[in-house]
Design an enzyme around this catalytic site. Structure first.
Site, PDB file in Angstrom:
ATOM      1  N   THR A 161     -10.895  -1.406   1.181  1.00  0.00           N
ATOM      2  CA  THR A 161     -10.549  -0.547   1.621  1.00  0.00           C
ATOM      3  C   THR A 161     -10.644   0.346   0.980  1.00  0.00           C
ATOM      4  O   THR A 161     -10.684   0.587   0.345  1.00  0.00           O
ATOM      5  CB  THR A 161      -9.516  -1.083   2.391  1.00  0.00           C
ATOM      6  N   ASP A 162     -10.102   1.573   1.798  1.00  0.00           N
ATOM      7  CA  ASP A 162      -9.538   2.780   1.100  1.00  0.00           C
ATOM      8  C   ASP A 162      -8.097   2.512   0.401  1.00  0.00           C
ATOM      9  O   ASP A 162      -7.896   3.716  -0.002  1.00  0.00           O
ATOM     10  CB  ASP A 162      -9.894   3.739   1.927  1.00  0.00           C
ATOM     11  N   GLU A 163      -7.630   1.586   0.597  1.00  0.00           N
ATOM     12  CA  GLU A 163      -6.341   1.205   0.853  1.00  0.00           C
ATOM     13  C   GLU A 163      -6.296   1.637  -0.569  1.00  0.00           C
ATOM     14  O   GLU A 163      -4.745   1.539  -1.671  1.00  0.00           O
ATOM     15  CB  GLU A 163      -5.297   0.724   1.150  1.00  0.00           C
ATOM     16  N   TYR A 173      -0.775  -6.087  -0.189  1.00  0.00           N
ATOM     17  CA  TYR A 173      -2.087  -6.098   0.754  1.00  0.00           C
ATOM     18  C   TYR A 173      -3.559  -5.175  -1.101  1.00  0.00           C
ATOM     19  O   TYR A 173      -4.261  -6.057  -0.166  1.00  0.00           O
ATOM     20  CB  TYR A 173      -1.912  -5.955   1.482  1.00  0.00           C
ATOM     21  N   LYS A 229      -6.560  -6.912  -2.334  1.00  0.00           N
ATOM     22  CA  LYS A 229      -8.599  -6.027  -1.883  1.00  0.00           C
ATOM     23  C   LYS A 229      -9.188  -5.478  -3.511  1.00  0.00           C
ATOM     24  O   LYS A 229      -9.516  -5.744  -3.925  1.00  0.00           O
ATOM     25  CB  LYS A 229      -7.789  -5.752  -1.116  1.00  0.00           C
TER      26      LYS A 229
END
Length: 332
Positions: free
Chosen positions: A121-123, A148, A152
């Site tokens: 994810t870009d997060e 989260y 990741k």
């Protein structure tokens, strides 16, 4: 023809990928999914049984994972605990799935020498200021802000280490926010759509200024298939469709498409640590591998998504009441 193992293939983005593979290739797919609340057998309904098999199980179960890896040519790893609000409430499942689960899969890929693609994810990059002209690239330093996104980020680093230390044939993709069919009603866009369908006013965190870079799940799927086929081992590719919108604009667009006044929503307490802005620069994917998105127009993709939720209430209705009760308990 190839045999693929898709972890988390009964979840939102994973199930869209399985549908895409069936529609655009002759590959056979084994789905490994724990079928937690976010996984749904119904998301795979109607797919040909001679091409799609569902195995219920945990990606942290090494014996099960080894057996399934032995039967396939390549693995696409979607399985993850992925909801920020849930990670703030109880971080432990995110460690178990995103870290230990990914480790278990990488060890199987190492022992059996299987091609491995890791979905991220870009997060992991944290967030950008609202007026920052920059976008995330493959060289952006990691700066996660929630349990989260930090787990990741940890799983991404494990993949990189297993490539360098053990020669695992892996690639990574970091994607912007997805929308489309089969997304759980706890998530932002389907929550607002299903609220309107139910006659409930949509809910907007804070002022709604937070910006997300939206991509239709089918475009994500086509990008992943492109990377699996042509991506360079050890490389990371960012997937995005230039779909930056702030949350206020998205809610108002949903209301307008659904024939409601643009201001028919309520502001609720903002989420803790709510990232300001995500923005993806997908130049490398486009220039090196020749990928382009099909849904260049966010509004048309959103309209198609709204229609899917109108047509498939039987799919999302069983989870709706519980989700709204949970948010109501938090004043959201």
């Amino acid at each position: 023809m190839a045999d693929l193992l898709v972890t988390g293939g009964a979840g939102f983005i994973g199930s869209n990928f399985v549908h895409h593979v069936v529609a655009h290739t002759d590959h056979r797919v084994t789905v490994l999914d724990k079928l937690t609340y976010a996984g749904n057998r119904a998301s795979l309904a109607g797919l040909p049984e001679d091409r799609v098999r569902l195995v219920e199980g945990d990606i942290a179960d090494a014996e099960l994972v080894d057996g399934l890896f032995a039967e396939v040519d390549a693995v696409v790893h979607y399985a993850a605990e992925s909801h920020n609000d849930n990670s703030l409430h109880d971080p432990r499942p995110f460690l178990d799935t995103n870290i230990i689960g990914t480790y278990t899969l990488l060890e199987a890929a190492r022992r059996l020498d299987r091609r491995f693609h890791h979905i991220s994810t870009d997060e992991v990059y944290g967030d950008l200021e609202l007026d920052d002209p920059q976008r995330f690239t493959e060289d952006t330093p990691y700066n996660p802000s929630s349990p989260y996104s930090s787990t990741k980020a940890g799983s991404d680093l494990l993949v990189r280490a297993w490539v360098r230390s053990f020669g695992v044939r892996a690639t990574i993709s970091n994607c912007s926010n997805n929308y489309g069919p089969y997304q759980h009603v706890e998530k932002f866009i389907p929550r607002q759509i299903t609220n309107v369908i139910r006659g409930i006013r949509p809910k907007l965190y804070g002022k709604g200024e937070n910006v997300r870079d939206w991509i239709h799940a089918d475009d994500h799927s086509s990008a992943v298939l492109t990377i699996l086929d042509r991506g360079e081992i050890g490389e990371t590719y960012l997937i995005g469709a230039d779909g930056e919108k702030n949350n206020k604009d998205v809610v108002e667009m949903i209301l307008e498409i659904m024939g409601e006044p643009r201001d028919a929503y309520d502001h609720v307490t903002d989420r803790a640590g709510h990232d300001l802005r995500y923005a993806i620069d997908s130049t490398k994917l486009r220039s090196d591998l020749g990928w382009t998105p099909s849904f260049g127009d966010f509004e048309s993709g959103l309209a198609a998504t709204i229609q899917w939720y109108r047509d498939n209430e039987a799919w999302w209705a069983p989870a709706k009441d519980g989700v709204e009760a949970f948010y109501a308990s938090k004043g959201q």
